[in-house]
Motif scaffolding. Structure first.
Motif, PDB file in Angstrom:
ATOM      1  N   ASN A  11       1.005  -0.830  -0.398  1.00  0.00           N
ATOM      2  CA  ASN A  11       0.100   0.011   0.271  1.00  0.00           C
ATOM      3  C   ASN A  11       0.948   1.626  -0.393  1.00  0.00           C
ATOM      4  OD1 ASN A  11      -2.762  -1.019   0.381  1.00  0.00           O
ATOM      5  ND2 ASN A  11      -1.647  -2.269   2.186  1.00  0.00           N
ATOM      6  N   ASN A  12       0.562   2.544  -0.428  1.00  0.00           N
ATOM      7  CA  ASN A  12       1.158   3.901  -0.764  1.00  0.00           C
ATOM      8  C   ASN A  12       0.511   4.499   0.704  1.00  0.00           C
ATOM      9  OD1 ASN A  12       2.185   3.357  -2.875  1.00  0.00           O
ATOM     10  ND2 ASN A  12       0.403   3.585  -4.261  1.00  0.00           N
ATOM     11  N   TYR A  13       1.218   5.099   1.600  1.00  0.00           N
ATOM     12  CA  TYR A  13       0.701   5.664   3.161  1.00  0.00           C
ATOM     13  C   TYR A  13       1.500   6.992   3.167  1.00  0.00           C
ATOM     14  CZ  TYR A  13       3.067   1.729   4.430  1.00  0.00           C
ATOM     15  OH  TYR A  13       3.880   0.841   5.170  1.00  0.00           O
ATOM     16  N   ASN A  14       1.488   7.937   4.025  1.00  0.00           N
ATOM     17  CA  ASN A  14       2.601   8.494   4.740  1.00  0.00           C
ATOM     18  C   ASN A  14       2.478   7.851   6.103  1.00  0.00           C
ATOM     19  OD1 ASN A  14       2.730  10.174   2.408  1.00  0.00           O
ATOM     20  ND2 ASN A  14       0.778  11.306   2.608  1.00  0.00           N
ATOM     21  N   GLY A  15       1.508   7.596   6.800  1.00  0.00           N
ATOM     22  CA  GLY A  15       1.460   6.831   7.860  1.00  0.00           C
ATOM     23  C   GLY A  15       1.027   5.558   8.610  1.00  0.00           C
ATOM     24  N   VAL A  16       1.261   4.916   9.521  1.00  0.00           N
ATOM     25  CA  VAL A  16       0.591   3.859   9.642  1.00  0.00           C
ATOM     26  C   VAL A  16      -0.396   3.925  11.124  1.00  0.00           C
ATOM     27  CG1 VAL A  16       0.709   1.137  10.068  1.00  0.00           C
ATOM     28  CG2 VAL A  16       2.237   2.602   8.972  1.00  0.00           C
ATOM     29  N   ILE A  17      -1.476   3.922  11.052  1.00  0.00           N
ATOM     30  CA  ILE A  17      -2.093   3.326  12.764  1.00  0.00           C
ATOM     31  C   ILE A  17      -2.217   1.848  13.769  1.00  0.00           C
ATOM     32  CG2 ILE A  17      -4.281   3.040  13.959  1.00  0.00           C
ATOM     33  CD1 ILE A  17      -5.164   5.775  12.119  1.00  0.00           C
ATOM     34  N   VAL A  18      -0.873   1.556  14.000  1.00  0.00           N
ATOM     35  CA  VAL A  18      -0.972  -0.238  14.513  1.00  0.00           C
ATOM     36  C   VAL A  18      -2.383  -0.096  15.977  1.00  0.00           C
ATOM     37  CG1 VAL A  18       0.081  -2.100  15.808  1.00  0.00           C
ATOM     38  CG2 VAL A  18       0.857  -0.530  13.805  1.00  0.00           C
ATOM     39  N   ASP A  19      -4.026  -0.591  15.182  1.00  0.00           N
ATOM     40  CA  ASP A  19      -4.546  -0.725  16.544  1.00  0.00           C
ATOM     41  C   ASP A  19      -4.985  -1.659  16.820  1.00  0.00           C
ATOM     42  OD1 ASP A  19      -7.377  -0.202  17.454  1.00  0.00           O
ATOM     43  OD2 ASP A  19      -8.599   0.210  16.093  1.00  0.00           O
ATOM     44  N   LEU A  20      -4.401  -1.774  18.205  1.00  0.00           N
ATOM     45  CA  LEU A  20      -4.608  -3.427  18.900  1.00  0.00           C
ATOM     46  C   LEU A  20      -5.577  -2.644  19.902  1.00  0.00           C
ATOM     47  CD1 LEU A  20      -0.182  -3.627  19.687  1.00  0.00           C
ATOM     48  CD2 LEU A  20      -1.925  -4.958  18.568  1.00  0.00           C
ATOM     49  N   ARG A  21      -6.603  -1.366  19.901  1.00  0.00           N
ATOM     50  CA  ARG A  21      -7.387  -2.274  20.890  1.00  0.00           C
ATOM     51  C   ARG A  21      -7.846  -3.546  21.276  1.00  0.00           C
ATOM     52  NH1 ARG A  21     -10.421   3.045  18.851  1.00  0.00           N
ATOM     53  NH2 ARG A  21      -9.432   2.191  17.103  1.00  0.00           N
ATOM     54  N   GLY A  22      -8.951  -3.994  22.352  1.00  0.00           N
ATOM     55  CA  GLY A  22      -9.399  -4.812  21.733  1.00  0.00           C
ATOM     56  C   GLY A  22      -8.785  -5.995  22.077  1.00  0.00           C
ATOM     57  N   ASN A  23      -7.380  -6.143  21.994  1.00  0.00           N
ATOM     58  CA  ASN A  23      -6.493  -7.593  21.617  1.00  0.00           C
ATOM     59  C   ASN A  23      -6.061  -8.225  23.135  1.00  0.00           C
ATOM     60  OD1 ASN A  23      -4.531  -9.361  21.237  1.00  0.00           O
ATOM     61  ND2 ASN A  23      -4.036  -8.245  19.418  1.00  0.00           N
ATOM     62  N   ARG A  24      -6.614  -8.891  23.316  1.00  0.00           N
ATOM     63  CA  ARG A  24      -6.229  -9.577  24.807  1.00  0.00           C
ATOM     64  C   ARG A  24      -5.535 -10.484  24.522  1.00  0.00           C
ATOM     65  NH1 ARG A  24     -10.692  -8.624  28.710  1.00  0.00           N
ATOM     66  NH2 ARG A  24     -12.770  -8.268  27.693  1.00  0.00           N
ATOM     67  N   GLY A  25      -4.796 -11.025  23.676  1.00  0.00           N
ATOM     68  CA  GLY A  25      -3.042 -11.523  23.922  1.00  0.00           C
ATOM     69  C   GLY A  25      -3.099 -12.982  22.651  1.00  0.00           C
ATOM     70  N   GLY A  26      -2.880 -14.103  22.547  1.00  0.00           N
ATOM     71  CA  GLY A  26      -3.049 -14.860  22.590  1.00  0.00           C
ATOM     72  C   GLY A  26      -1.325 -15.202  22.263  1.00  0.00           C
ATOM     73  N   ASP A  27      -1.228 -15.899  21.074  1.00  0.00           N
ATOM     74  CA  ASP A  27       0.430 -15.726  20.051  1.00  0.00           C
ATOM     75  C   ASP A  27       1.050 -14.590  19.221  1.00  0.00           C
ATOM     76  OD1 ASP A  27       2.484 -17.101  19.085  1.00  0.00           O
ATOM     77  OD2 ASP A  27       1.404 -18.555  18.042  1.00  0.00           O
ATOM     78  N   LEU A  28       2.495 -14.519  20.155  1.00  0.00           N
ATOM     79  CA  LEU A  28       2.975 -12.679  20.137  1.00  0.00           C
ATOM     80  C   LEU A  28       3.428 -13.025  18.742  1.00  0.00           C
ATOM     81  CD1 LEU A  28       4.505 -10.557  21.619  1.00  0.00           C
ATOM     82  CD2 LEU A  28       6.142 -12.305  21.730  1.00  0.00           C
ATOM     83  N   SER A  29       3.396 -14.794  17.883  1.00  0.00           N
ATOM     84  CA  SER A  29       4.750 -14.269  17.268  1.00  0.00           C
ATOM     85  C   SER A  29       4.378 -13.718  15.657  1.00  0.00           C
ATOM     86  CB  SER A  29       5.382 -16.100  16.600  1.00  0.00           C
ATOM     87  OG  SER A  29       6.688 -16.474  17.771  1.00  0.00           O
ATOM     88  N   PRO A  30       2.900 -14.228  15.789  1.00  0.00           N
ATOM     89  CA  PRO A  30       2.129 -13.796  13.829  1.00  0.00           C
ATOM     90  C   PRO A  30       1.808 -12.177  14.264  1.00  0.00           C
ATOM     91  CG  PRO A  30       0.744 -15.473  15.574  1.00  0.00           C
ATOM     92  CD  PRO A  30       2.157 -15.416  16.269  1.00  0.00           C
ATOM     93  N   MET A  31       1.671 -11.570  15.508  1.00  0.00           N
ATOM     94  CA  MET A  31       1.432  -9.983  15.497  1.00  0.00           C
ATOM     95  C   MET A  31       2.559  -9.229  15.044  1.00  0.00           C
ATOM     96  SD  MET A  31      -0.699 -10.003  19.123  1.00  0.00           S
ATOM     97  CE  MET A  31      -1.357 -11.832  19.836  1.00  0.00           C
ATOM     98  N   VAL A  32       3.938  -9.577  15.840  1.00  0.00           N
ATOM     99  CA  VAL A  32       4.662  -9.018  15.804  1.00  0.00           C
ATOM    100  C   VAL A  32       5.723  -9.391  14.734  1.00  0.00           C
ATOM    101  CG1 VAL A  32       7.137  -8.949  16.661  1.00  0.00           C
ATOM    102  CG2 VAL A  32       5.341  -9.457  18.497  1.00  0.00           C
TER     103      VAL A  32
END
Length: 318
Positions: free
Chosen positions: A153-174
């Protein structure tokens, strides 16, 4: 004949040694000569809590162990001991510790996979990062969707929205977000003896101990403003994913305080298939700030995190 007797005696000695090891240390590997009694089951659970829990140096823990043994002394089965062990593990490891029954583990294994989302609003790429519980194939799909969204994608900035994310496996997220993260130490686990174990990102791989996920392209993204959104439902691995961005100059945290499960759990399997999830380490970010199940506080407190993030990103574009 003498040689035969020596060999036989040697075998008997080896067998006796092996059986002795299993008798005294088999619990560490969940191996028993005979099924443990409910009382033995309790003592094994408490011993694991004692060895791993972050808060087992306290007077409260000494009293809790004694009380738990007394309360379960007449238990007729393992199930009767669980309510008492649930109370004990909270004292040993704090609020992030818990016992998970075998049936709960089975239900979790079939939890519906929630795919992340990517959308463009104006010149901002918005990535919605849900909690992840799934198999290796789904982990790969999750991580590579985020990675490809960042590269295509073409963009000037990024929003990483982690609201409501209670966890699980860290690896695929990171790993999915790794094009935004510098290689090196993301954060560090610190146990009760102050021993440290860094979680590191290197060439599109992390040593977190989660799923063996790989991404297609680990090329780093050009420097762009990154807004990380958190709220009181951002917890556990969701919080750790957020902490990977702490201390990066072009990052701003927005929203409200996170849930405060900033710690790491170690899994111990019990004889009946249940597991102890014992909190065994706190977390230190790259700025050397240590989180002991404390919430992450945003740089900007706001009830409209997404709108505030878009406005902040616009203010950063020269």
């Amino acid at each position: 004949m003498k040689i035969g007797k020596r060999i036989l005696l040697g075998l008997v000695s080896v067998c006796a040694l092996f059986l002795g090891i299993i008798y005294f240390w088999g619990y560490k590997f969940n191996i028993y000569l005979v099924p443990p009694s409910p009382q033995k089951y309790v003592r094994v659970a408490l011993k694991n809590m004692d060895e791993l829990g972050l808060f087992t140096d306290s007077k409260e823990w000494v009293e809790t162990k004694k009380k738990t043994i007394e309360e379960t002394s007449h238990a007729k089965n393992y199930a009767e001991t669980i309510p008492f062990l649930q109370k004990a593990i909270k004292v040993a490891g704090g609020k992030h510790s818990f016992i998970e029954h075998e049936e709960d583990i089975s239900k979790r294994s079939i939890t519906k996979y929630i795919k992340p989302k990517a959308e463009i609003e104006g010149n901002t790429l918005i990535l919605t990062i849900p909690e992840f519980t799934g198999n290796d194939s789904q982990a790969s799909d999750y991580a590579n969707f985020l990675e490809s969204s960042l590269h295509k994608n073409n963009y000037n900035g990024v929003i990483v929205d982690l609201r409501g994310n209670r966890g699980g496996d860290l690896s695929p997220m990171v790993l999915g977000l790794s094009p935004l993260l510098p290689d090196g130490t993301l954060f560090t686990y610190v146990d009760k003896s102050s021993h440290s174990k860094p979680v590191e990102l290197q060439n599109g791989e992390i040593n977190s101990g989660g799923s063996s996920t790989k991404i297609s392209d680990n090329k780093k993204i050009k420097k762009a403003p990154i807004a990380v959104l958190i709220d009181n439902n951002t917890g556990s691995s969701g919080e750790l994913t957020a902490l990977c961005f702490k201390g990066i100059p072009n990052v701003k945290f927005l929203g409200s305080d996170s849930a405060g499960y900033t710690s790491a759990n170690q899994t111990v399997y019990l004889y009946d298939g249940s597991t102890l999830q014992i909190t065994s380490a706190f977390v230190k970010d790259r700025t050397n700030n240590i989180y002991k199940n404390f919430p992450i506080s945003p740089d900007i407190q706001t009830n409209n995190a997404k709108r505030s993030a878009i406005e902040w990103i616009k203010s950063q574009i020269k």
